[in-house]
Design an enzyme around this catalytic site. Sequence first.
Site, PDB file in Angstrom:
ATOM      1  CD  GLN A   1     -14.152  -4.850  -1.644  1.00  0.00           C
ATOM      2  OE1 GLN A   1     -14.346  -3.666  -1.849  1.00  0.00           O
ATOM      3  NE2 GLN A   1     -12.948  -5.381  -1.834  1.00  0.00           N
TER       4      GLN A   1
ATOM      5  CG  HIS B   1      -1.857  -1.088   1.358  1.00  0.00           C
ATOM      6  ND1 HIS B   1      -1.692  -2.115   2.255  1.00  0.00           N
ATOM      7  CD2 HIS B   1      -3.007  -1.345   0.690  1.00  0.00           C
ATOM      8  CE1 HIS B   1      -2.708  -2.960   2.139  1.00  0.00           C
ATOM      9  NE2 HIS B   1      -3.520  -2.525   1.196  1.00  0.00           N
TER      10      HIS B   1
HETATM   11  O1  PAF Z   1      -8.161  -3.539  -3.290  1.00  0.00           O
HETATM   12  C1  PAF Z   1      -8.799  -3.187  -2.276  1.00  0.00           C
HETATM   13  O2  PAF Z   1      -8.258  -3.038  -1.179  1.00  0.00           O
HETATM   14  C2  PAF Z   1     -10.296  -2.946  -2.398  1.00  0.00           C
HETATM   15  O3  PAF Z   1     -10.877  -3.851  -3.298  1.00  0.00           O
HETATM   16  C3  PAF Z   1     -10.654  -1.502  -2.765  1.00  0.00           C
HETATM   17  C4  PAF Z   1     -10.128  -1.127  -4.143  1.00  0.00           C
HETATM   18  C5  PAF Z   1     -10.067  -0.553  -1.726  1.00  0.00           C
HETATM   19  C6  PAF Z   1     -12.173  -1.331  -2.781  1.00  0.00           C
HETATM   20  O4  PAF Z   1     -12.733  -1.627  -1.551  1.00  0.00           O
END
Ligand code: PAF
Length: 279
Positions: free
Chosen positions: A61, A37
């Site tokens: 999700q 990140h």
């Molecule tokens: O890749 C992720 O961490 C997630 O899928 C995102 C893009 C932040 C969407 O919740």
Amino acid sequence: MEIFTTAANLHAWSMAQKRAGLKVGLVPTMGYLHEGHLSLIREALKHCDKVAVSIFVNPTQFAPNEDYDAYPHKEEDDIALCEGEGAAAVFLPTPAEMYPTDASTWVEETVLAKGYCGAQRPIHFRGVCTVVAKLFNIAAPDVAVFGQKDFQQVAVIRRMVRDLNFPIEIIRAPIIRDEDGLAKSSRNTYLSADARKAALSLSRALFAAKAAVEQGERSAATLEASIRATTTAEGWLPDYVNVVDSETLMPLETVTPGTSAILLACRREGLRLIDNILL
Ligand code: PAF
């Protein structure tokens, strides 16, 4: 560094940056930040003046049988890491801030999202597209950075941005790996010592495939069979291994160096890891 919990305040901040002639970047994350990140924040800073990082574990999700409730959190550390990397703002909304209780609108990409991880996780990319579209509307970034680790996710988001005319440049930042080759992921924390050691077979198999392509191999079937054999020998059973076109994600029979990639997902002991490589 500013910390926002409401969409209205992040939006107002972003608009003020733009009025001042500054370029705004967004790095969407679900927190539990690691070096992968942080590399996205650094990448965003190459393209923008001010970078906002969103930290939101997006419930839409995750399927009911997935790890939403168990998803790891470490908010205070995450905030410190963002500040250390030079982020100008962090957005930490609650689920209630992001989703009205009677929310009834989805954003869904219907082609690239169907195969690979989408076949195993049928509602996943609808949730990703919906939350990312919302984050784009809230943060109004000029640039957004996503990691290549989630190769299908970046392809789906790029398609959504193209199809819905979001005026945002999407940057795909390279995978960050541990020294031994394992692609960094917040979910690596779930791996037992044995499973982690065996998981090195994923990157090893992908690196070997890339080397084979560099030496002239072009058959997708040969590359896929060799990857399957390598990971299966270590107890990591492939969900899918595919040589694909890196933009359309269509499976290929023959590698075209420069525009092909290999996508891989494997399971062991109830855990699932993904990895990929550009050829
Ligand atoms: O890749 C992720 O961490 C997630 O899928 C995102 C893009 C932040 C969407 O919740």
